[in-house]
Design a protein around this motif. Structure first.
Motif, PDB file in Angstrom:
ATOM      1  N   LEU A  31      70.995  64.971  39.404  1.00  0.00           N
ATOM      2  CA  LEU A  31      69.795  65.787  39.567  1.00  0.00           C
ATOM      3  C   LEU A  31      68.582  64.881  39.702  1.00  0.00           C
ATOM      4  CD1 LEU A  31      70.482  68.393  36.733  1.00  0.00           C
ATOM      5  CD2 LEU A  31      70.971  68.668  39.170  1.00  0.00           C
ATOM      6  N   GLU A  32      67.764  65.107  40.709  1.00  0.00           N
ATOM      7  CA  GLU A  32      66.581  64.289  40.950  1.00  0.00           C
ATOM      8  C   GLU A  32      65.386  65.206  41.216  1.00  0.00           C
ATOM      9  OE1 GLU A  32      63.643  61.871  41.533  1.00  0.00           O
ATOM     10  OE2 GLU A  32      65.577  61.002  40.942  1.00  0.00           O
ATOM     11  N   ARG A  33      64.297  64.977  40.483  1.00  0.00           N
ATOM     12  CA  ARG A  33      63.136  65.864  40.621  1.00  0.00           C
ATOM     13  C   ARG A  33      62.352  65.616  41.906  1.00  0.00           C
ATOM     14  NH1 ARG A  33      59.242  63.314  35.854  1.00  0.00           N
ATOM     15  NH2 ARG A  33      59.144  61.192  36.684  1.00  0.00           N
ATOM     16  N   SER A  34      62.447  64.408  42.473  1.00  0.00           N
ATOM     17  CA  SER A  34      61.693  64.086  43.689  1.00  0.00           C
ATOM     18  C   SER A  34      62.540  64.358  44.932  1.00  0.00           C
ATOM     19  CB  SER A  34      61.271  62.619  43.675  1.00  0.00           C
ATOM     20  OG  SER A  34      60.465  62.328  42.554  1.00  0.00           O
ATOM     21  N   SER A  35      61.886  64.294  46.090  1.00  0.00           N
ATOM     22  CA  SER A  35      62.609  64.434  47.353  1.00  0.00           C
ATOM     23  C   SER A  35      63.320  63.127  47.688  1.00  0.00           C
ATOM     24  CB  SER A  35      61.631  64.776  48.481  1.00  0.00           C
ATOM     25  OG  SER A  35      60.776  63.672  48.738  1.00  0.00           O
ATOM     26  N   LEU A  36      64.304  63.200  48.563  1.00  0.00           N
ATOM     27  CA  LEU A  36      65.006  61.993  48.992  1.00  0.00           C
ATOM     28  C   LEU A  36      64.041  61.026  49.668  1.00  0.00           C
ATOM     29  CD1 LEU A  36      67.520  60.284  49.482  1.00  0.00           C
ATOM     30  CD2 LEU A  36      68.013  61.700  51.495  1.00  0.00           C
ATOM     31  N   ASP A  37      63.136  61.534  50.491  1.00  0.00           N
ATOM     32  CA  ASP A  37      62.164  60.656  51.162  1.00  0.00           C
ATOM     33  C   ASP A  37      61.318  59.901  50.144  1.00  0.00           C
ATOM     34  OD1 ASP A  37      63.079  61.399  53.636  1.00  0.00           O
ATOM     35  OD2 ASP A  37      61.488  62.867  54.009  1.00  0.00           O
ATOM     36  N   ALA A  41      61.137  55.788  49.347  1.00  0.00           N
ATOM     37  CA  ALA A  41      59.857  55.126  49.632  1.00  0.00           C
ATOM     38  C   ALA A  41      59.360  54.299  48.461  1.00  0.00           C
ATOM     39  CB  ALA A  41      58.806  56.165  50.009  1.00  0.00           C
ATOM     40  N   ARG A  42      60.024  54.372  47.301  1.00  0.00           N
ATOM     41  CA  ARG A  42      59.563  53.631  46.132  1.00  0.00           C
ATOM     42  C   ARG A  42      59.692  52.132  46.383  1.00  0.00           C
ATOM     43  NH1 ARG A  42      63.272  57.188  42.029  1.00  0.00           N
ATOM     44  NH2 ARG A  42      61.971  59.066  41.913  1.00  0.00           N
ATOM     45  N   VAL A  43      58.627  51.394  46.129  1.00  0.00           N
ATOM     46  CA  VAL A  43      58.625  49.939  46.294  1.00  0.00           C
ATOM     47  C   VAL A  43      58.797  49.308  44.923  1.00  0.00           C
ATOM     48  CG1 VAL A  43      57.309  47.936  47.038  1.00  0.00           C
ATOM     49  CG2 VAL A  43      57.183  50.071  48.344  1.00  0.00           C
ATOM     50  N   THR A 103      64.441  49.095  47.155  1.00  0.00           N
ATOM     51  CA  THR A 103      64.455  50.198  48.118  1.00  0.00           C
ATOM     52  C   THR A 103      65.733  50.164  48.946  1.00  0.00           C
ATOM     53  OG1 THR A 103      62.041  50.123  48.256  1.00  0.00           O
ATOM     54  CG2 THR A 103      63.199  51.280  50.006  1.00  0.00           C
ATOM     55  N   GLU A 104      66.158  48.960  49.338  1.00  0.00           N
ATOM     56  CA  GLU A 104      67.376  48.830  50.140  1.00  0.00           C
ATOM     57  C   GLU A 104      68.614  49.121  49.295  1.00  0.00           C
ATOM     58  OE1 GLU A 104      66.705  48.598  53.269  1.00  0.00           O
ATOM     59  OE2 GLU A 104      64.617  48.384  52.639  1.00  0.00           O
ATOM     60  N   VAL A 105      68.598  48.682  48.030  1.00  0.00           N
ATOM     61  CA  VAL A 105      69.704  49.001  47.117  1.00  0.00           C
ATOM     62  C   VAL A 105      69.859  50.511  47.016  1.00  0.00           C
ATOM     63  CG1 VAL A 105      70.462  48.922  44.707  1.00  0.00           C
ATOM     64  CG2 VAL A 105      69.527  46.870  45.783  1.00  0.00           C
ATOM     65  N   THR A 106      68.746  51.207  46.830  1.00  0.00           N
ATOM     66  CA  THR A 106      68.790  52.661  46.703  1.00  0.00           C
ATOM     67  C   THR A 106      69.329  53.305  47.968  1.00  0.00           C
ATOM     68  OG1 THR A 106      66.882  52.577  45.215  1.00  0.00           O
ATOM     69  CG2 THR A 106      67.415  54.716  46.186  1.00  0.00           C
ATOM     70  N   ARG A 107      68.863  52.842  49.114  1.00  0.00           N
ATOM     71  CA  ARG A 107      69.325  53.402  50.395  1.00  0.00           C
ATOM     72  C   ARG A 107      70.829  53.209  50.558  1.00  0.00           C
ATOM     73  NH1 ARG A 107      66.401  54.869  54.605  1.00  0.00           N
ATOM     74  NH2 ARG A 107      64.569  53.771  53.789  1.00  0.00           N
ATOM     75  N   THR A 120      74.446  65.435  44.982  1.00  0.00           N
ATOM     76  CA  THR A 120      73.119  65.120  44.461  1.00  0.00           C
ATOM     77  C   THR A 120      72.174  66.243  44.848  1.00  0.00           C
ATOM     78  OG1 THR A 120      73.516  62.740  44.773  1.00  0.00           O
ATOM     79  CG2 THR A 120      71.245  63.435  44.404  1.00  0.00           C
ATOM     80  N   TYR A 121      71.433  66.757  43.883  1.00  0.00           N
ATOM     81  CA  TYR A 121      70.421  67.777  44.148  1.00  0.00           C
ATOM     82  C   TYR A 121      69.045  67.138  44.003  1.00  0.00           C
ATOM     83  CZ  TYR A 121      74.160  71.223  43.724  1.00  0.00           C
ATOM     84  OH  TYR A 121      75.321  71.957  43.904  1.00  0.00           O
ATOM     85  N   TYR A 122      68.315  67.046  45.129  1.00  0.00           N
ATOM     86  CA  TYR A 122      66.952  66.536  45.118  1.00  0.00           C
ATOM     87  C   TYR A 122      65.974  67.695  44.936  1.00  0.00           C
ATOM     88  CZ  TYR A 122      68.873  62.099  46.664  1.00  0.00           C
ATOM     89  OH  TYR A 122      69.593  60.937  46.731  1.00  0.00           O
ATOM     90  N   GLN A 123      64.777  67.364  44.477  1.00  0.00           N
ATOM     91  CA  GLN A 123      63.728  68.349  44.194  1.00  0.00           C
ATOM     92  C   GLN A 123      64.223  69.412  43.207  1.00  0.00           C
ATOM     93  OE1 GLN A 123      62.813  68.966  48.542  1.00  0.00           O
ATOM     94  NE2 GLN A 123      60.701  68.645  47.831  1.00  0.00           N
TER      95      GLN A 123
END
Length: 390
Positions: A31-37, A41-43, A103-107, A120-123
């Motif tokens: 579960l993730e509260r933010s959007s995938l984008d 985008a997190r640096v 960021t690349e690890v996450t992608r 995975t459920y975003y937002q």
């Protein structure tokens, strides 16, 4: 809705844990509260210990890292106008680190989870763990505007310092340790070649600086700034001028500058919450601990937490053995505190503190001088930098 392990947070730690568990045949929902984008985008930092690299490969998410990442066998520490190289490979018997952006690890982990059918459920709004001290742990949230309850055996809180997991723990059951540093790091990303093929940590009377990179065409630079500074108060020209002042002349003169496409100020703090297990709820990564970035330990500590928790959950579900799960908090915290100590030491030694007394200044200058001049001290620095064993 039901699963074996409900993971709160789709940052690197949540995604890595979910992938390792899925590959072992253990069901997970993230579960993730933010959007995938927003997540992508997190640096964040980009220095990976060998243990982190191996875990990413174990999760099947290491191919692009091996192709595009930059193995580093050493780094430099400058002291005013002197430069000293810390030979990681020689001092540690061949170990190194990998420069590859978070960021690349996450992608890569997002792509791997999609390839293997992980859920995975975003937002996901209002995520909240419940009854983790009972036989019926579960998580509630809103997905697409609908109230959802997820029944599970265990909850992994990988939702960061401000997440719901640690806040759900009763106040009397947790102890926090914290140190807030009186400065921050002003950082920029710029599409320019790095000034050096290895990282440079600069100790200077004007303040600390770090020259890093994300690739051979993209540079990540930092300077120590006041805790209350605003990003808007720093133009690119002011940043480059101040950075050059803190570097030896031969390095400053060879630096290529350009416009920044990301600029931010990161506050520095050390934080640890103990314990890291509360019944069926486990805290992982930034939910349990924060370190200043000087020692390059944040993401790597989250990875070691994942390693310990994955071992415990795998043994529980596949071998009916709870010994590793019961030892999770103690094992994780032992490594956490060693990394907290190292990060505090690096931060204290390399930065200038406001209102620092002359005696303290001389002590820290002497500490740095001894570290650079002593083979044993450099070996200890290198051992910690490449990562202590799990």
């Amino acid at each position: 809705m039901s699963t074996q392990v409900c993971i709160i947070g789709a940052g690197p730690s949540g995604l890595l844990l979910g992938q390792l568990l899925n590959d072992a045949g253990i069901d997970t929902i993230i579960l993730e509260r933010s959007s995938l984008d927003h997540v992508l985008a997190r640096v964040r930092a980009g220095v990976l210990e060998q243990g982190t690299v191996q875990l990413l490969e174990q999760a099947g998410a290491g191919a692009r890292m091996r192709a595009e990442g930059l193995p580093h066998d050493g780094f430099a520490i400058t002291r005013e106008n002197d430069t000293h190289r810390i030979d990681l490979a020689r001092l540690t018997g061949g170990k190194n680190v990998m420069v590859y952006g978070q960021t690349e690890v996450t992608r890569d982990l997002v792509d791997r989870r999609a390839e293997t059918g992980g859920i995975t459920y975003y937002q996901a709004d209002s995520v909240q763990p419940h009854e983790f001290d009972s036989a019926t742990p579960h998580v509630t949230c809103r997905i697409g505007g609908e109230e959802v309850r997820i029944n599970c055996s265990f909850i992994a809180g990988c939702d960061g310092f401000h997440g719901a997991s640690r806040r759900a723990v009763p106040e009397g059951a947790i102890q926090s340790f914290e140190k807030v540093y009186p400065f921050g790091w002003l950082g920029i990303l710029s599409e320019v070649p790095p000034v050096s093929h290895e990282l440079i940590y600069a100790s200077h009377s004007r303040g600390f600086a770090l020259c890093s990179m994300r690739s051979m065409t993209r540079s990540r630079y930092y300077i120590q700034c006041n805790a209350g500074d605003s990003v808007d108060a720093w133009s690119d020209a002011q940043f480059w001028t101040e950075l050059r002042r803190r570097l030896p002349p031969e390095i400053a003169e060879s630096m290529v500058t350009g416009p920044s496409f990301e600029k931010s100020i990161a506050p520095l703090r050390s934080f640890v919450a103990e314990p890291m297990r509360f019944g069926s709820l486990f805290l992982v990564g930034d939910a349990a601990h924060i370190v200043p970035p000087t020692g390059a330990k944040g993401l790597n500590l989250a990875a070691s937490d994942v390693h310990y928790l994955f071992e415990g959950l795998r043994s529980h579900f596949l071998e009916r053995d709870d010994s590793a799960l019961d030892a999770y908090s103690q094992r994780a915290l032992t490594r956490v505190w060693r990394a907290v100590r190292f990060s505090w030491w690096m931060t204290t030694m390399l930065h200038r503190f406001p209102e620092q007394a002359p005696f303290e200044t001389r002590i820290l200058e002497t500490e740095l001088g001894y570290t650079l001049d002593s083979e044993a001290a450099r070996a200890a620095l290198a051992e910690n930098y490449v990562g202590l064993p799990y």
